[in-house]
Design a protein around this motif. Structure first.
Motif: not given
Length: 387
Positions: A228-230, A236-238, A242-247, A338-343
């Protein structure tokens, strides 16, 4: 070579690739083969003969029927004989890297810990040196797993670790580590791709994360929270364009990728197809920044010199980030907010130019340390040839 190689884990195979590169340079006359999890894949990719690690083909499937339980039980006895016979045919057996002395992910004692114990005991009985080279270790709560791991380490003829935490963990479990070396992860011996031009792409390395070996009772809760957090972070990036590439780093991670793709549902999100650490390094080198969970996703991003934020699930991830000068950029994988991670991610990008310079310096130092260790390894494993 011995281990869960060719089984879909790119980090394990990367460690094998690094050791083969060392051997081919130091001992080009060496005849190399493997006892491993995926012999067909190892032979096809690395061009060496390989034998299946377990006699019973259903070793890693859950034994829900009586026939499967009997098959596994017989397999344990057969593997004891097979392993000893394989070991005695060799002059040296090397376990190349991997977290073989830890239980940071769910692990049963009769699985790989038992196989590693058979290997090291066979080495001692047949007087064939078994070398644990650049391995990961961690303190283990399960008594049966801890006992097998401790005796495996004690019976090995040579041990070295990928970080200080690993050596300290083995010392705490009763192993004399006074002569054991510590050096960077073997993957740092692999060539890094050239840095790409400035990019807005964010690589997000995901994992089928369910907590550690001691978290089985709440594994699904941990997984839901991580997922859920990911998903929220990627959304939020999208939303910012922002383009996101999943690995990924293991075949089991594919389901997480599919879940994120379906949940975000944006053309800005794509999944990379990677079959090696070299592929992962190319992806991370082309990105502006990386957020990753799996240990070897982190290594690839750091080796490529790309500013990286770690979703940490074990002390080894924090130790790696500290070694590379990015200790401030860690976030717990079992509590992804997600909010803390984005910050924290925005802080990472703000400091990206300085972090790239730090990573360049740390990568040079890691390469020098590994060169010195390979020289010492040659002296330890092939003393007659060196003298």
């Amino acid at each position: 070579m011995f281990g869960l190689l060719g089984s879909g884990n790119l980090g394990n195979d990367g460690s094998l690739e690094a050791l083969l590169g060392y051997l081919r340079a130091a001992r080009p006359d060496a005849v190399v083969d493997a006892l491993c999890g995926g012999p067909e894949a190892v032979s096809a990719r690395f061009g060496i003969p390989a034998t299946r690690l377990h006699w019973y083909r259903g070793e890693y499937r859950t034994a829900s029927r009586a026939g499967a339980v009997v098959g596994k039980g017989i397999g344990k006895l057969v593997d004891a004989v097979r392993t000893a016979a394989w070991v005695r045919r060799h002059d040296v057996v090397i376990v190349p890297g991997m977290g073989v002395l830890e239980a940071t992910l769910p692990l049963r004692p009769w699985g790989f810990p038992y196989a590693l114990f058979l290997l090291c005991a066979s080495g001692r009985l047949t007087r064939t040196p078994v070398a644990l080279v650049g391995v990961g270790a961690a303190r283990i709560g399960s008594r049966p797993v801890r006992t097998l791991v401790r005796w495996s380490a004690r019976l090995a003829a040579h041990r070295s670790y990928r970080d200080d935490l690993s050596r300290e963990a083995m010392r705490a479990m009763g192993v004399d580590t006074s002569r054991d070396a510590v050096h960077p992860d073997l993957a740092f011996a692999l060539p890094a791709p050239p840095a790409g031009p400035p990019s807005d792409v964010v690589c997000v390395g995901v994992m089928a994360f369910h907590g550690g070996n001691d978290d089985r009772a709440r594994a699904e809760e941990i997984h839901r929270r991580y997922l859920d957090g990911t998903v929220r972070f990627v959304r939020a990036l999208v939303a910012e364009g922002r383009p996101v590439r999943l690995l990924t780093g293991d075949g089991v991670d594919a389901a997480v990728v599919e879940t994120i793709l379906g949940a975000v549902d944006s053309p800005l999100v794509s999944a990379a197809e990677t079959a090696s650490l070299a592929d992962l390094m190319k992806e991370t080198a082309a990105a502006g920044a990386v957020v990753a969970t799996r240990y070897h996703n982190l290594i690839c991003a750091l080796r490529a010199g790309t500013p990286t934020l770690a979703l940490t699930y074990a002390a080894k991830s924090g130790a790696l980030m500290d070694r590379m000068g990015l200790a401030a950029y860690c976030h717990p994988a079992d509590e992804v907010d997600a909010e803390r991670l984005l910050a924290r991610f925005r802080e990472l990008e703000k400091n990206a130019p300085d972090l790239r310079r730090v990573l360049a310096e740390r990568n040079l130092a890691a390469a020098r340390e590994l060169d010195a260790h390979f020289t010492a390894l040659t002296m330890a494993l092939f003393p007659a040839e060196v003298s």
